[in-house]
Design a protein around this motif. Structure first.
Motif, PDB file in Angstrom:
ATOM      1  N   UNK A   1       0.666  -1.320   0.114  1.00 25.68           N
ATOM      2  CA  UNK A   1       0.249   0.003  -0.216  1.00 25.68           C
ATOM      3  C   UNK A   1       1.076   1.338  -0.328  1.00 25.68           C
ATOM      4  N   UNK A   2       0.403   2.332  -0.035  1.00 22.57           N
ATOM      5  CA  UNK A   2       0.657   3.789  -0.677  1.00 22.57           C
ATOM      6  C   UNK A   2       1.182   3.826   1.130  1.00 22.57           C
TER       7      UNK A   2
ATOM      8  N   UNK B   1       5.152  -0.877  10.787  1.00 24.44           N
ATOM      9  CA  UNK B   1       4.142  -2.490  10.436  1.00 24.44           C
ATOM     10  C   UNK B   1       5.461  -3.677  10.301  1.00 24.44           C
ATOM     11  N   UNK B   2       6.785  -2.952  10.193  1.00 24.80           N
ATOM     12  CA  UNK B   2       8.250  -3.468   9.840  1.00 24.80           C
ATOM     13  C   UNK B   2       8.505  -3.908  11.629  1.00 24.80           C
ATOM     14  N   UNK B   3       8.258  -3.119  11.957  1.00 22.51           N
ATOM     15  CA  UNK B   3       8.901  -3.805  13.400  1.00 22.51           C
ATOM     16  C   UNK B   3       7.830  -5.039  13.867  1.00 22.51           C
TER      17      UNK B   3
ATOM     18  N   UNK C   1      -4.609  -2.809   3.887  1.00 22.82           N
ATOM     19  CA  UNK C   1      -3.721  -4.288   2.727  1.00 22.82           C
ATOM     20  C   UNK C   1      -2.698  -4.431   3.490  1.00 22.82           C
ATOM     21  N   UNK C   2      -1.727  -3.952   3.999  1.00 25.89           N
ATOM     22  CA  UNK C   2      -0.017  -4.188   4.340  1.00 25.89           C
ATOM     23  C   UNK C   2      -0.125  -5.792   4.698  1.00 25.89           C
ATOM     24  N   UNK C   3       1.328  -6.216   3.586  1.00 21.78           N
ATOM     25  CA  UNK C   3       0.644  -7.855   3.936  1.00 21.78           C
ATOM     26  C   UNK C   3       2.080  -8.306   4.299  1.00 21.78           C
TER      27      UNK C   3
END
Length: 758
Positions: A361-362, A371-373, A412-414
């Motif tokens: 997503x943007x 989100x990565x963390x 929608x972040x994967x």
DNA sequence: CTGAAAAGGTCAGCTT
DNA sequence: AAGCTGACCTTTTCAG
């Protein structure tokens, strides 16, 4: 602990570079991708392939299968505790039920044999076929995700399905931590939902274009913000610009895009891009060949787009327009802003300025990092103090981590994008080749053990594998290619492989979340009118802005009053249906009847369809029909054509949705068709429910004409009309979110044609 | 080979 | 002081 991990990573990074770190890149994880692991992912890949191809589309599912066939007694009929249409032939019912039984048995056994560990597909198999308790649990899950407004699930509602959906009675159940990828979350409150719905019209990928970012800034540039549940997240993921004041700069360049979104985040349903392009006769401009997110975010989204040095918050942000104006980027030069036709894309999570396309997503740098963390460290955030209803915007995004993470997933972040990183193209192809090989082997084994599946009336050679048989939609391949070379990964297939279920054995909760994610996302993206009508809690008033948007979606997605604008539409390719008896079958439900004025007999009964020259008698009382009374100067056949074509997009969406239900494509085509024949009408009933205004006792048609109960009775609408009102009331009272409605729809579809709870 | 895009990593500054 | 955030940086991949 987190700090320890972090320190470890940092240390590793410093000592040996990123490849030595805990989160080394994909290459260091290559050994994990054994063929078995790949095979475990086959269902997911198959779903992706299903998304990519359309074997169950027009050729494979001709009208004769989809509509002409008598549909077994619809669950809707039972919704009001009424007897179903007695005209449905018993042989057909038994055939369908038998087919369903076979499908379920085969489905379950196949799944169990193939996938010893849980996979997304198997999870759904189990949910839907392992017995009443599982089904009950699934539906409980659906309703546990209910939002704070009152709703109830009567304890015994499951066995009798719709008729047991009851009114009143609060149930305050909140779902646990979400664990899905690409999960479109429902709006956090009905009010917000309705607001979002009222905003998110027509193209489903609406963007809010703010003329200025800063009141002190006169730059005519714009911000493309995602409008969604919280005012910042979209109901769709497709950024499509609106015409702005600076339209000269091409802000309307995308206006020619289909109403059906031509751009999706990388996901299994990314294939919708292509499908929609085919279905709606428009070219997809959002993806390059491999449908990679990069292309969608930048390359194609904005041929004129550019990343330039800037950053920071919207406040004070200077926007560079296409004309080259640029006003003092506030922050450092390394952070970029994602632009679309001169307008700035905003973070789907918080509405801040997006720095790029991150994890599907943007997103802004903050949400990207967050989100990565969250994924890397598998952080379990403290439970939200506000019942997970926090509105995530830039200024408060740090207040509730749980809601922020939920929002990340929702937009929608994967997770898999974090887990896997970017997968080299060649590796994707290798994986696909292995998967294809595995599928071939399985298909061959099955073929040797059973008769070939019943061919559909397509005239095509029946491929051995549903996966394989979908390939004809792609570029033709030579026999040598078929025989020897692995298939070239289809764009969306390849993209999806980047978001496969991870090689590790996922926890049951994660598996379920993934299934739910896939289903709800498919529902959200395929049913173009889902999010702005049905998913926003209580049914929107018929005739309201929402309902108009619904119609606009239909109209703009290919249907027009004068007929469809579809291309490559093999169902209704513009030719007059040689056999329009499906209307009579629909009439069997008395929902879309070929009504005739009282005192006149229905000439179509037992005689086929109305013939040309008798249009004055034709009444097609179906909400989908823009011209239930026909139009002057049109022959009876033309009126029937109109009606037929108005129904086609709806049916097509149901088929498309079915294909995105994990594991559905694993069924033989025969079974798929059986379920679709049995379930399409029921699904449409769910969807039509929003058109029924219980309070006013009216139904709004596609023509935006509102008909009263009396008028509809006069048109020949039978008992089903009453049943639909009752059903609409009950369904609306539940205030299902979009996600919940998607799951509900999937269950309805897969359980169609009989009581699944027995 | 190069530039763009997206991934992960770093660390100063902020919050609790 | 510990933990978190996010702007910035580096690395990797891919398309042209």
């Amino acid at each position: 602990m987190q700090q320890t991990q972090r320190d470890t990573r940092t240390h590793a990074h410093k000592a040996g570079g990123r490849h030595d770190s805990l989160h080394a890149n994909y290459n260091s994880r290559q050994p994990l991708r054994s063929s078995e692991e790949v095979e475990r992912n086959v269902p997911a890949v198959a779903a992706a392939a299903a998304a990519e191809s359309v074997s169950l589309g027009h050729e494979a599912l001709p009208r004769s299968h989809m509509v002409d066939a008598p549909v077994p007694r619809a669950g809707i009929c039972a919704a009001a505790g009424r007897e179903g249409d007695q005209r449905v032939s018993e042989p057909w019912q038994s055939k369908i039920l038998q087919a369903k039984g076979e499908a379920a048995a085969e489905w379950s056994s196949r799944a169990a044999a193939r996938y010893p560990t849980d996979s997304a597909a198997l999870a759904l198999f189990r949910l839907l076929h392992c017995g009443s308790q599982c089904k009950y649990n699934l539906l409980k899950t659906i309703f546990k995700r209910a939002h704070s407004h009152q709703r109830s699930v009567q304890g015994d509602w499951v066995p009798s399905r719709f008729c047991s959906i009851t009114l009143g009675g609060p149930e305050e159940v909140r779902g646990g931590e979400r664990g899905s990828l690409s999960l479109p979350l429902a709006p956090s409150s009905p009010t917000e939902s309705r607001l979002a719905s009222s905003l998110d019209m027509n193209d489903g990928c609406q963007l809010n274009r703010m003329a200025t970012l800063d009141t002190n800034n006169n730059a005519p540039g714009g911000v493309i913000s995602y409008i969604g549940s919280n005012g910042s997240s979209p109901s769709r993921t497709s950024p499509v610009s609106l015409c702005g004041s600076d339209s000269s700069n091409g802000s309307c360049q995308l206006s020619s895009q289909p109403a059906f979104p031509s751009y999706f985040p990388p996901s299994p349903t990314g294939s919708l891009v292509q499908d929609s392009g085919r279905l709606y006769g428009t070219s997809s401009t959002g993806l390059r060949d491999d449908a990679s997110p990069s292309s969608s975010s930048s390359s194609s989204l904005s041929s004129s787009s550019s990343s330039y040095s800037s950053g920071g918050s919207p406040v004070g942000l200077q926007v560079a327009m296409d004309d080259g104006r640029r006003i003092s980027p506030a922050k450092s030069t390394s952070s970029s802003i994602t632009k679309l036709n001169g307008m700035v894309l905003l973070c789907k999570v918080c509405g801040d300025v997006a720095s790029g396309f991150h994890y599907g997503v943007h997103a802004c740098e903050g949400c990207k990092g967050f989100f990565r963390r969250s994924i890397q460290q598998n952080i379990q955030y403290k439970k939200c103090l506000k019942n997970e209803t926090c509105n995530i915007v830039r200024i408060n995004r740090n207040r509730c981590q749980q809601c922020r993470f939920k929002k990340c997933l929702g937009v929608g972040m994967s997770r898999d994008a974090v887990r896997f990183g970017r997968i080299p193209k060649r590796e994707k192809q290798r994986m696909l080749a292995e998967m294809q090989s595995a599928m071939n082997n399985m298909a061959n084994n099955q073929l040797s053990a059973q008769c070939p599946p019943e061919g559909l009336s397509t005239g095509h050679q029946q491929p051995a594998s549903p996966l394989l048989c979908h390939q004809p939609q792609l570029a033709p391949r030579s026999p040598q290619q078929h025989a020897a070379s692995p298939p070239q990964p289809s764009p969306c297939f390849a993209q999806f492989s980047q978001q496969l279920t991870p090689p590790r054995s996922p926890s049951p909760g994660e598996v379920m979340e993934d299934v739910i994610s896939q289903v709800s996302k498919a529902h959200k993206e395929i049913f173009v009118y889902a999010h702005d009508k049905l998913a926003t809690g209580p049914l929107a008033p018929v005739g309201s802005e929402n309902s108009l948007s619904w119609e606009s979606n239909w109209l703009s997605s290919g249907y027009h009053g004068n007929g469809p604008c579809h291309q490559n539409d093999n169902w209704n390719s513009g030719s007059a249906p040689s056999n329009t008896c499906h209307q009579n079958n629909m009439n069997g439900h008395r929902f879309c009847p070929s009504g005739y004025p009282s005192g006149e007999t229905d000439p179509s009964v037992g005689q086929g369809c109305p013939q040309q020259g008798e249009p004055r008698d034709i009444l097609l009382a179906c909400p989908m029909n823009c011209h239930p009374h026909g139009r002057s100067g049109r022959t009876g056949q033309e009126i029937w054509e109109d009606f037929s074509m108005s129904f086609t997009p709806a049916v097509r969406e149901v088929v498309e949705f079915a294909k995105h239900i994990p594991g559905f494509r694993e069924l033989t085509q025969h079974d798929q068709v059986s379920l679709l024949k049995a379930g399409t009408f029921e699904v449409l009933m769910v969807r039509f429910a929003s058109l029924f205004n219980v309070k006013e006792q009216t139904v709004t048609f596609m023509s935006r004409t509102k008909y009263s109960l009396e008028e509809l009775w006069g048109m020949g609408m039978g008992d089903l009309l009453t049943s639909m009102f009752e059903f609409s009331e009950k369904l609306g009272a539940l205030g299902l979110s979009e996600e919940e409605l998607g799951l509900f729809t999937a269950v309805v579809l897969i359980s169609a044609g009989g009581c699944p709870w027995a």
